[in-house]
Design a protein around this motif. Structure first.
Motif, PDB file in Angstrom:
ATOM      1  N   ASP A 272       0.597  -1.396   0.184  1.00 25.56           N
ATOM      2  CA  ASP A 272      -0.055   0.118  -0.172  1.00 25.56           C
ATOM      3  C   ASP A 272       0.922   1.430  -0.041  1.00 25.56           C
ATOM      4  O   ASP A 272       1.759   1.769   1.007  1.00 25.56           O
ATOM      5  CB  ASP A 272      -0.839  -0.028   0.872  1.00 25.56           C
ATOM      6  CG  ASP A 272      -1.657   1.086   1.229  1.00 25.56           C
ATOM      7  OD1 ASP A 272      -1.761   2.303   0.668  1.00 25.56           O
ATOM      8  OD2 ASP A 272      -2.238   1.167   2.473  1.00 25.56           O
TER       9      ASP A 272
ATOM     10  N   HIS B  66      -1.452   2.768   9.409  1.00 25.25           N
ATOM     11  CA  HIS B  66      -1.991   2.071  10.164  1.00 25.25           C
ATOM     12  C   HIS B  66      -1.067   0.396   9.970  1.00 25.25           C
ATOM     13  O   HIS B  66       0.132   0.330   9.359  1.00 25.25           O
ATOM     14  CB  HIS B  66      -3.554   1.089   9.269  1.00 25.25           C
ATOM     15  CG  HIS B  66      -3.197   1.406   7.511  1.00 25.25           C
ATOM     16  ND1 HIS B  66      -2.853   0.387   6.777  1.00 25.25           N
ATOM     17  CD2 HIS B  66      -3.355   2.387   6.758  1.00 25.25           C
ATOM     18  CE1 HIS B  66      -2.509   1.068   5.702  1.00 25.25           C
ATOM     19  NE2 HIS B  66      -2.320   2.002   5.058  1.00 25.25           N
TER      20      HIS B  66
ATOM     21  N   ALA C  96       2.260   0.642   7.758  1.00 26.08           N
ATOM     22  CA  ALA C  96       1.907   2.178   6.321  1.00 26.08           C
ATOM     23  C   ALA C  96       1.932   2.683   6.982  1.00 26.08           C
ATOM     24  O   ALA C  96       0.684   3.687   7.592  1.00 26.08           O
ATOM     25  CB  ALA C  96       0.734   1.648   5.782  1.00 26.08           C
TER      26      ALA C  96
ATOM     27  N   GLU D 193       1.702   7.237   6.161  1.00 30.64           N
ATOM     28  CA  GLU D 193       1.703   8.149   5.184  1.00 30.64           C
ATOM     29  C   GLU D 193       1.197   9.017   6.040  1.00 30.64           C
ATOM     30  O   GLU D 193       0.350   9.975   6.489  1.00 30.64           O
ATOM     31  CB  GLU D 193       0.419   7.218   4.856  1.00 30.64           C
ATOM     32  CG  GLU D 193      -0.637   7.102   5.749  1.00 30.64           C
ATOM     33  CD  GLU D 193      -1.634   6.332   4.738  1.00 30.64           C
ATOM     34  OE1 GLU D 193      -2.678   6.424   3.958  1.00 30.64           O
ATOM     35  OE2 GLU D 193      -2.649   5.063   4.991  1.00 30.64           O
TER      36      GLU D 193
ATOM     37  N   GLU E 122       3.511   7.634   1.100  1.00 31.45           N
ATOM     38  CA  GLU E 122       3.274   6.887   1.953  1.00 31.45           C
ATOM     39  C   GLU E 122       4.118   5.691   1.637  1.00 31.45           C
ATOM     40  O   GLU E 122       4.472   4.893   0.526  1.00 31.45           O
ATOM     41  CB  GLU E 122       1.256   5.839   1.983  1.00 31.45           C
ATOM     42  CG  GLU E 122       1.855   4.952   2.824  1.00 31.45           C
ATOM     43  CD  GLU E 122       0.146   4.369   2.765  1.00 31.45           C
ATOM     44  OE1 GLU E 122      -0.476   4.577   1.281  1.00 31.45           O
ATOM     45  OE2 GLU E 122       0.046   3.194   2.968  1.00 31.45           O
TER      46      GLU E 122
HETATM   47 MG    MG Z   1      -2.574   3.127   3.230  1.00 32.44          MG
END
Ligand code: MG
Length: 269
Positions: free
Chosen positions: A107, A171, A202, A204, A235
């Motif tokens: 991600d 997250h 992650a 971001e 991110e």
């Molecule tokens: Mg994300």
């Protein structure tokens, strides 16, 4: 509350493949993005690219999200819908992509500067990217979630007076797209959950040129800055380690492509 997943080394090898697939997709987008292209076309491009590698688009149908990617232009903070509005000179285009491969998600988000912008915008982009690395530096076993947020907040809000979005966070990431813990972009040193080796986060930062306040569009997804000033989002996917954090995602492939695309501008720390 669910416990924070700790990944095995085999898990991390698999997750790195998902993460790098997203980085490589963003690098391909960096080659083609230009005024006149639409974010809807980028959505289709990303769909084809990710599917060609046998992966799924993580965001499609996630809690009903209707597109493959998020495309957040200018005052859109995150979760923007791809549209058929042509990208124009001076736009900030945040592309956020998730890929699910062999049981793990990658991600990653990257804000592209299309054409020439004022120096205060270019500074914002560079500093938000740099703040992400300030957060990543804190991903050492024994540190806390608050250390990450404090580092990002200090580098953006305290040093430059930018608005740090509070309602939206990074997250945990792994078998699920959003795992425990949430990773706020502001915080207090030493506070919050303790980081353990082989957690994947992650991180971001979503940072506004103006005030931190955001509003949600009627579509239920698109967050914008309340003052309509631009917002920037980067991110990375990071593995907590005992000494030095490890990145699963890669910016270099994207930056190399960005530098070769004369339609894009960026400045780098
Ligand atoms: Mg994300």
């Amino acid at each position: 509350m669910a416990s924070i997943p700790i990944k095995s080394l085999i898990d991390l090898e698999e997750q790195k493949k998902s993460a790098l697939l997203v980085s490589n997709c963003l690098a391909e987008i960096a080659k083609i993005i230009k005024p006149g292209l639409t974010t809807f076309e980028i959505d289709k491009f990303a769909e084809n690219y990710i599917k060609d590698f046998g992966a799924k688009l993580s965001f499609k149908n996630y809690r009903g999200f209707p597109f493959n990617i998020c495309a957040s232009v200018n005052d859109v903070v995150i979760h923007g819908f791809p549209t058929k509005i042509p990208i124009k000179e001076g736009d900030l285009v945040d592309i956020d992509i998730g890929a699910f491969l062999n049981g793990f998600h990658g991600d990653q988000a990257y804000t592209f500067v299309v054409g020439t912008v004022e120096s205060e915008i270019l500074d914002l982009v560079s500093r938000v990217k740099h703040s992400l690395y300030k957060g990543i530096e804190q991903c050492i076993e024994g540190n806390t979630i608050g250390d990450i947020g404090a580092a990002i907040q200090f580098y953006t809000e305290t040093m430059y007076g930018y608005g740090v979005v509070t309602e939206l966070t990074g997250h945990g990431l792994g078998r699920d797209l959003h795992e425990d813990p949430s990773v706020p972009n502001r915080g207090k040193k030493g506070k919050g959950k303790i980081l353990l080796e082989n957690m994947v986060l992650a991180i971001e930062p979503m940072i506004n040129l103006g005030k931190k306040d955001i509003v949600l569009d009627r579509d239920g997804w698109t967050y914008r800055t309340k003052d309509k000033k631009p917002s920037v989002h980067f991110e990375h996917n990071v593995v907590v380690k005992k000494n030095k954090p490890v990145l699963l995602t890669d910016f270099k492939v994207i930056e190399d492509a960005e530098k070769k695309n004369s339609n894009l501008n960026s400045s780098y720390y």
